[in-house]
Write a protein that holds these residues in place. Structure first.
Motif, short mmCIF file in Angstrom:
data_model
loop_
_atom_site.label_atom_id
_atom_site.label_comp_id
_atom_site.label_asym_id
_atom_site.label_seq_id
_atom_site.Cartn_x
_atom_site.Cartn_y
_atom_site.Cartn_z
N GLY A 9 0.83 -1.22 0.00
CA GLY A 9 0.00 0.00 0.00
C GLY A 9 0.85 1.26 0.00
N LYS A 10 2.07 1.15 0.57
CA LYS A 10 2.92 2.35 0.67
C LYS A 10 3.98 2.42 -0.43
CE LYS A 10 2.38 2.67 5.65
NZ LYS A 10 2.67 1.81 6.78
N ALA A 11 4.09 1.34 -1.21
CA ALA A 11 5.19 1.28 -2.19
C ALA A 11 4.87 2.13 -3.42
CB ALA A 11 5.41 -0.17 -2.61
N GLU A 12 5.95 2.58 -4.06
CA GLU A 12 5.78 3.30 -5.33
C GLU A 12 6.36 2.53 -6.50
OE1 GLU A 12 7.34 7.22 -4.87
OE2 GLU A 12 5.84 7.73 -3.35
N ARG A 13 7.47 1.81 -6.23
CA ARG A 13 8.12 1.04 -7.30
C ARG A 13 8.44 -0.37 -6.80
NH1 ARG A 13 10.26 5.54 -6.49
NH2 ARG A 13 12.06 4.60 -5.46
N PRO A 14 7.42 -1.18 -6.54
CA PRO A 14 7.69 -2.54 -6.05
C PRO A 14 8.11 -3.46 -7.20
CG PRO A 14 5.34 -2.21 -6.29
CD PRO A 14 5.99 -0.91 -6.69
N ALA A 54 14.00 0.02 -7.24
CA ALA A 54 12.78 -0.44 -6.55
C ALA A 54 12.79 0.00 -5.09
CB ALA A 54 12.67 -1.96 -6.65
N ASP A 55 11.62 0.37 -4.58
CA ASP A 55 11.57 0.71 -3.14
C ASP A 55 11.04 -0.46 -2.32
OD1 ASP A 55 8.96 0.84 -4.01
OD2 ASP A 55 8.49 2.76 -3.07
N LEU A 56 10.51 -1.48 -2.99
CA LEU A 56 10.06 -2.70 -2.29
C LEU A 56 10.38 -3.90 -3.18
CD1 LEU A 56 8.37 -4.21 -0.08
CD2 LEU A 56 6.36 -3.76 -1.49
N VAL A 57 11.20 -4.81 -2.68
CA VAL A 57 11.50 -6.03 -3.43
C VAL A 57 10.90 -7.21 -2.66
CG1 VAL A 57 13.34 -7.61 -4.15
CG2 VAL A 57 13.61 -5.14 -4.51
N ILE A 58 10.07 -7.96 -3.36
CA ILE A 58 9.50 -9.18 -2.76
C ILE A 58 10.24 -10.35 -3.39
CG2 ILE A 58 7.40 -10.53 -2.34
CD1 ILE A 58 5.84 -7.89 -3.00
N LEU A 59 11.15 -10.91 -2.63
CA LEU A 59 11.97 -12.02 -3.12
C LEU A 59 11.29 -13.31 -2.69
CD1 LEU A 59 14.54 -13.31 -4.25
CD2 LEU A 59 15.67 -12.77 -2.07
N LYS A 91 12.93 -1.72 0.85
CA LYS A 91 12.30 -2.64 1.80
C LYS A 91 12.34 -4.03 1.16
CE LYS A 91 9.84 0.23 4.86
NZ LYS A 91 10.36 1.52 4.51
N LEU A 92 12.91 -4.98 1.86
CA LEU A 92 13.02 -6.34 1.31
C LEU A 92 12.06 -7.26 2.06
CD1 LEU A 92 14.39 -8.55 -0.46
CD2 LEU A 92 16.01 -8.86 1.43
N VAL A 93 11.19 -7.90 1.30
CA VAL A 93 10.36 -8.97 1.85
C VAL A 93 10.95 -10.27 1.32
CG1 VAL A 93 8.06 -9.99 1.96
CG2 VAL A 93 8.33 -7.50 1.82
N HIS A 94 11.42 -11.10 2.21
CA HIS A 94 12.04 -12.35 1.76
C HIS A 94 11.17 -13.53 2.20
CE1 HIS A 94 16.00 -14.88 1.33
NE2 HIS A 94 15.04 -15.24 0.51
N VAL A 95 10.71 -14.24 1.20
CA VAL A 95 9.86 -15.40 1.45
C VAL A 95 10.68 -16.64 1.12
CG1 VAL A 95 7.65 -16.51 0.89
CG2 VAL A 95 7.92 -14.03 0.60
N PRO A 142 16.05 -8.97 6.00
CA PRO A 142 14.78 -8.57 5.38
C PRO A 142 14.01 -7.62 6.28
CG PRO A 142 14.75 -10.91 6.02
CD PRO A 142 16.03 -10.34 6.53
N HIS A 143 13.27 -6.71 5.65
CA HIS A 143 12.35 -5.85 6.40
C HIS A 143 11.22 -6.70 6.94
CE1 HIS A 143 10.87 -1.85 7.25
NE2 HIS A 143 9.66 -2.30 6.95
N LEU A 144 10.82 -7.65 6.10
CA LEU A 144 9.79 -8.61 6.51
C LEU A 144 10.22 -10.00 6.03
CD1 LEU A 144 6.93 -9.53 7.42
CD2 LEU A 144 6.07 -8.76 5.20
#
Ligand SMILES: Cc1ncc(C[n+]2csc(CCOP(=O)(O)OP(=O)(O)O)c2C)c(N)n1
Ligand SMILES: [Mg+2]
Length: 561
Positions: free
Chosen positions: A201-206, A270-275, A299-303, A316-318
């Motif tokens: 919701g807060k990202a601009e360039r995910p 990117a301002d949010l990377v979902i790996l 912000k890194l989300v690592h799954v 990771p941020h998350l």
């Protein structure tokens, strides 16, 4: 527990336990150390492929693991068989592929004397397996085989090595078969998914990056639906290309060797990377330069399914400890932001991908490998499986070929040479009705080219392409960069690869001009035999965008400056 309480040899119990676990194929080179198993395989419902070298057998097992997500299985003999097979074990380790190698061992009562071909498996394989063990007690075969399947598939999947003392295999036991294993899937919690929704919701360039293993076709479909709903750009990690349809409008490209520089810039911006699934290791991270270590600026989300991989390199941020299957399911619960800020970024990223890959670049020499890839991409069935090993030739696969179906690319992220031929044998055994390609460099091919004999033995009409530039091209390229003009140990004098094919009982053809490739390919197909198409590539055509002389001249000029 099921199955009757009759006595069987431990070897028979072992094979029955494999069948109970759904194993349909085993790959082997025989050895006197596990004769009991070979005998048990004689009249059981399991397909045996006898190979020419244990490295090939282990790579075939790895390929089955990659294609099915379930452990591929190989059997090899002790000492020399086990050391030959190590190449395949290392691939499965780096690539997170579930596989199990069973290996013969000396009789229990002589162990430790340095007996004939004896080897200490935990000491040798301990650092590149998820688990290495030896079965000493015949009654424990079901338990330890069950554990091997769990160890190979749990968390971050990988190889397991199981030693089998020859006298143990001969023992008769009355033991039941254990129930089939079920891979254990870690799931994301509601709290983690809520935080992910908030971050989006807060990202601009995910940007989402898909990688790793434990994927299924359904999981890929679910991620695609999610990307569609959020119009999210999605990249694939090194050699994980089939995880996302490259012609989908959300596809941003491939993070591998020789990637699109525009994609690299997009990841950095990117301002949010979902790996999701991968580790963003050395190659996809471009030598660990894409994200800062340990704390990325985005912000890194690592799954990832394995807790030990979360926070190992990147903080990771998350962190979400989950396999891709459950994570993909949970994505359905994430609401799209009211206003999707990145629509244009996604469209531009996909346009950049198409622009980078659409048409072959100009190349010196008669055969343009890019044009060959474009022809195959436009003319072969969409479920064609392409197998390859390592070498610069693979750059043209990554850039110009398109993998539009799940598990259609079988290649090592460890960039191990010699993988393309054995893995194609395994894929044609698994899918006799599909087109299977084995694409190789000249150096690469001869590391396991002998498995072409296995293709002939089992009548497997694989189309093998050998890209012959007369050198270990990748290393020559590095040489020209670092030691321009000093060519050392990288030239090759090659056999006539089409004659090689015929000598083995297959079909062979040599191609010297791009325009002759389609007819050669169709002739190879029409032969109905395992085939080799020998492509003569100009050594100057070292990458899709550089020549050897160009690299040498730049290196020399840099020295003069
Ligand atoms: C088993 C193995 N040995 C050595 C290497 C190092 N290596 C990487 S690429 C390469 C040369 C590949 O040559 P070739 O197959 O002819 O492909 P080309 O680069 O010429 O296209 C070598 C030696 C490796 N990756 N794997
Ligand atoms: Mg070469």
């Amino acid at each position: 527990m099921h199955a009757p309480l009759t006595t069987r040899t431990a070897a028979e119990v072992l094979v029955d336990q494999l069948i109970a676990n759904g194993v349909e194929h085993v790959f082997c080179v025989p050895g006197e150390s596990y004769l009991g198993v070979l005998d048990a395989l004689y009249d059981r419902d399991i397909t045996v492929t006898v190979c020419r070298q244990e490295g090939g057998a282990a790579m075939m097992a790895d390929a089955i693991g990659k294609a099915t997500g379930k452990p591929g299985v190989c059997f090899v003999t002790r000492g020399p068989g086990a050391t030959n097979a190590a190449a395949g074990i290392h691939i499965a380790d780096q690539d997170s592929t579930p596989m199990i190698m069973f290996v013969g061992q000396v009789d229990r009562h002589v162990r430790g004397r340095g007996a004939f071909q004896e080897m200490d498996y935990p000491a040798v394989f301990g650092s590149m397996t998820r688990w290495t063990t030896e079965i000493d007690d015949a009654t424990r075969v079901p338990e330890l085989v069950s554990r091997a399947f769990h160890a190979a598939t749990g968390g971050r999947p990988g190889p397991v090595v199981v030693g089998l003392p020859a006298d143990m295999l001969r023992e008769r036991v009355s033991t039941d078969i254990a129930p089939p294993f079920e891979p254990i899937e870690a799931s994301p919690g509601k709290a983690e998914m809520a935080r992910l929704e908030d971050l989006l919701g807060k990202a601009e360039r995910p940007l989402m990056i898909l990688g790793g293993t434990r994927w299924t076709e359904d999981a890929c479909d679910a991620v695609t639906r999610f990307a569609e709903r959020l119009h999210l750009p999605v990249a694939t990690s090194y050699r994980r290309l089939p995880l996302f349809d490259p012609l989908h409008p959300c596809y941003a490209g491939d993070l591998g060797l020789g990637p699109n520089p525009k994609l690299i810039a997009r990841v950095k911006a990117a301002d949010l990377v979902i790996l999701c699934g991968g580790r963003l290791g050395d190659i996809p991270s471009q030598g660990y330069t894409l994200l800062d270590i340990p704390g990325p600026r985005c912000k890194l989300v690592h799954v990832h399914p394995a807790s030990e991989e979360l926070g190992r390199v990147y903080q990771p941020h998350l962190a979400i400890q989950s396999g891709p299957v459950r994570f993909a399911e949970a994505l359905e619960s994430i609401a799209a932001p009211g206003d999707i800020a990145w629509r244009e970024v996604t469209d531009a990223s996909h346009a950049e991908y198409l622009d980078w890959t659409e048409t072959a670049t100009d190349q010196p020499g008669g055969v343009n490998l890019g044009a060959v890839m474009v022809w195959m991409r436009d003319n072969l069935p969409v479920d064609t499986i392409l197998c390859n090993g390592a070498g610069n030739y693979a750059a043209w696969i990554h850039r110009f070929y398109r993998f539009r179906r799940f598990a259609t690319h079988i290649a090592p992220t460890s960039a191990s040479m010699g993988y393309g031929m054995p893995s194609a044998v395994a894929m044609k055994r698994l899918h006799p009705d599909r087109t299977v390609l084995s694409v190789n460099g000249d150096g690469d091919f001869l590391m396991n080219g002998q498995e072409f004999a296995t293709a002939v033995q089992y009548d497997l009409p694989i189309i093998t392409i050998v890209c012959d530039n007369g050198m270990y091209g990748t290393i020559r390229m590095h040489q020209e960069r670092e030691h321009p003009g000093r060519v050392s140990a990288t030239d090759l004098r090659n056999p006539d690869f089409s004659a090689y094919a015929r000598a083995f009982g297959g079909f062979g053809v040599t191609v010297e001009r791009t325009e002759d490739f389609p007819a050669a390919f169709r002739a190879a197909e029409d032969s109905g035999q395992p085939a080799i198409i020998h492509l003569r590539i100009d050594p100057q055509a070292i990458t899709p965008s550089a020549t050897l002389d160009g690299i040498r001249d730049r290196a020399l000029a840099a020295r003069r400056d």
